[in-house]
Design a protein around this motif. Sequence first.
Motif, short mmCIF file in Angstrom:
data_model
loop_
_atom_site.label_atom_id
_atom_site.label_comp_id
_atom_site.label_asym_id
_atom_site.label_seq_id
_atom_site.Cartn_x
_atom_site.Cartn_y
_atom_site.Cartn_z
N ASP A 188 0.82 -1.21 0.00
CA ASP A 188 0.00 0.00 0.00
C ASP A 188 0.86 1.27 0.00
O ASP A 188 0.51 2.25 -0.66
CB ASP A 188 -0.93 0.01 1.22
CG ASP A 188 -2.09 -0.97 1.07
OD1 ASP A 188 -2.32 -1.43 -0.06
OD2 ASP A 188 -2.75 -1.27 2.08
N GLN A 189 1.98 1.26 0.73
CA GLN A 189 2.79 2.47 0.79
C GLN A 189 3.41 2.79 -0.57
O GLN A 189 3.59 3.96 -0.93
CB GLN A 189 3.89 2.33 1.84
CG GLN A 189 4.86 1.19 1.60
CD GLN A 189 5.99 1.19 2.62
OE1 GLN A 189 6.48 2.23 3.01
NE2 GLN A 189 6.41 0.00 3.03
N HIS A 190 3.71 1.76 -1.37
CA HIS A 190 4.22 1.99 -2.72
C HIS A 190 3.12 2.57 -3.60
O HIS A 190 3.36 3.49 -4.40
CB HIS A 190 4.76 0.70 -3.33
CG HIS A 190 6.00 0.20 -2.67
ND1 HIS A 190 6.78 -0.79 -3.22
CD2 HIS A 190 6.62 0.55 -1.52
CE1 HIS A 190 7.81 -1.04 -2.43
NE2 HIS A 190 7.72 -0.24 -1.39
N ARG A 191 1.93 2.03 -3.49
CA ARG A 191 0.80 2.52 -4.29
C ARG A 191 0.54 3.99 -4.00
O ARG A 191 0.33 4.80 -4.92
CB ARG A 191 -0.44 1.69 -4.00
CG ARG A 191 -0.32 0.21 -4.42
CD ARG A 191 -1.50 -0.61 -3.90
NE ARG A 191 -2.75 -0.13 -4.45
CZ ARG A 191 -3.95 -0.50 -3.98
NH1 ARG A 191 -4.03 -1.35 -2.95
NH2 ARG A 191 -5.05 -0.05 -4.55
N GLN A 192 0.54 4.37 -2.73
CA GLN A 192 0.30 5.75 -2.35
C GLN A 192 1.44 6.65 -2.82
O GLN A 192 1.21 7.78 -3.28
CB GLN A 192 0.13 5.85 -0.83
CG GLN A 192 -1.10 5.12 -0.31
CD GLN A 192 -1.08 4.92 1.18
OE1 GLN A 192 -0.19 5.42 1.88
NE2 GLN A 192 -2.06 4.18 1.71
N PHE A 193 2.65 6.16 -2.73
CA PHE A 193 3.81 6.94 -3.15
C PHE A 193 3.76 7.24 -4.65
O PHE A 193 3.90 8.39 -5.07
CB PHE A 193 5.09 6.16 -2.81
CG PHE A 193 6.36 6.80 -3.28
CD1 PHE A 193 6.84 7.95 -2.67
CD2 PHE A 193 7.09 6.26 -4.33
CE1 PHE A 193 8.03 8.55 -3.10
CE2 PHE A 193 8.27 6.84 -4.76
CZ PHE A 193 8.74 8.00 -4.14
N ASN B 161 11.09 4.10 -4.85
CA ASN B 161 10.53 2.76 -4.99
C ASN B 161 10.55 2.38 -6.46
O ASN B 161 10.40 3.22 -7.34
CB ASN B 161 9.09 2.71 -4.45
CG ASN B 161 9.02 2.85 -2.95
OD1 ASN B 161 9.65 2.09 -2.22
ND2 ASN B 161 8.28 3.84 -2.47
N GLN C 222 -1.09 5.89 -11.36
CA GLN C 222 -2.05 5.41 -10.38
C GLN C 222 -1.87 3.91 -10.16
O GLN C 222 -1.37 3.21 -11.03
CB GLN C 222 -3.48 5.70 -10.84
CG GLN C 222 -3.80 7.18 -10.98
CD GLN C 222 -5.26 7.43 -11.30
OE1 GLN C 222 -6.13 6.65 -10.94
NE2 GLN C 222 -5.53 8.52 -11.98
N PRO D 225 -0.01 15.12 -9.92
CA PRO D 225 -0.22 13.91 -9.15
C PRO D 225 -1.45 13.15 -9.66
O PRO D 225 -2.49 13.74 -9.92
CB PRO D 225 -0.44 14.44 -7.73
CG PRO D 225 0.36 15.70 -7.69
CD PRO D 225 0.20 16.30 -9.06
N GLY D 226 -1.30 11.86 -9.84
CA GLY D 226 -2.35 11.04 -10.44
C GLY D 226 -1.98 10.60 -11.84
O GLY D 226 -2.66 9.74 -12.41
N ALA E 131 1.20 7.28 -6.63
CA ALA E 131 0.06 8.11 -6.98
C ALA E 131 0.29 9.59 -6.65
O ALA E 131 -0.39 10.46 -7.20
CB ALA E 131 -1.20 7.62 -6.25
N GLY E 132 1.24 9.89 -5.78
CA GLY E 132 1.50 11.27 -5.39
C GLY E 132 2.60 11.95 -6.18
O GLY E 132 2.89 13.13 -5.96
#
Length: 293
Positions: free
Chosen positions: A28-33, A106, A64, A60-61, A35-36
Motif C-alpha cells: 500500500d505504501q508503494h501505491r500511495q507513493f 521505490n 495510479q 499527481p495522479g 500516486a502522489g
Amino acid sequence: MFHPGERSAQQRAGYGTVNAAIYSAMPDQHRQFFAGLRTFYLAALGEDGYPVATLLQGEPGVIQAPEAGLLTIDQASLEAAPLLPALKAGMAIGGLGIDFSNRRRNRVNGVVRKVTEQGTEITVLESFGNCPQYIQRRDLPYDARKGPVKVEPLEGLDADARYALSATDTFFVASVAPRRDNAGGVDISHRGGLPGFVSLEQGKLKIPDYAGNRYMNTLGNLLVDPRCALLIPDFQQGAALHIQGNAEIEWQRGGGLTERFWYVDIKTVWRIRQLFPPAGLGVEYAQSSVDAG
C-alpha cells in the motif's frame, strides 16, 4: 527472485547469500507513493533491442495504482516522454519513482497489459524499495505549462555534453535480462555521487559501483545483456543526455565505498533540451556520496 545474471554478479562480488524484500505486488505504501508523484522514470526496449530510459511528467495522479498488481500511466505523459517507443501489450517495462526532496524511492517492474486512449495498464511483477543512499536532496520545480521537449541526436559527446557529464551527480540506468522463473525483465535504477563521479576513459564512460543493497539488479542484467541506456539529467539547465551503449564490468575492487567499476562503450548520444524547468544550483549531497567521493 533473482535471475541467473544477478546470482552470478552476487557471487563474483563475494556476497554469498543475498536476501531481498522484493514483492510480487505493490504494498500500500508503494501505491500511495506512486500516486502522489509528478515525475516517474520509465524504461522500455526499443526496436533495436537497446533499452530506453525516459522521464514521465504530470500532475499527481499521472501514475495510479488502483490495485496491488496494477499500475496505470496517463497516455498523454507517455506520448510526451522523449525517445520512448510506443508501448504495446506484452512489452516489459521498468519504473522508478523518486522524491528528491526526501530521498525516497521505490521501483516497479512489469509487463504492459493494455493500451487505451486514456492510459496504459501495467501488470506488476516486482515491487521493491531502495534505501536513500547516494540520493542528492533537491527541490525540483514543476511547470505544467512547459514547452515542447527538443531532442537532438549527436555524433558523440561534444563539449557541452562533456561538461554536463563532468558536472552530473545523478543518473538513471536502464538494463534488461530475459524473464525466466519469475525473475528478469526491464529495469531502471538510480545512481548518484559527487560531481565528477562519472568520467571518460579512452572514450568510454567509467562509472564506480558503490556499496549498496547487494541485489545487483543492474550489473546482473548487464552480465546477461550488456546493452544499456543512461539518462543523465542536468538539473541546473533542465536538460538531459540520453546515452546508449554496451557495458563491461571490472570486478577488481576499487577501494573505499567503490566496490568495482563498470564501463559503457558509447553507441548513441541524444541531447534532450527543456525536459523540465531549470532547478538552479541548490543541492544537498547525501552523506554516502560525500563518503564515496
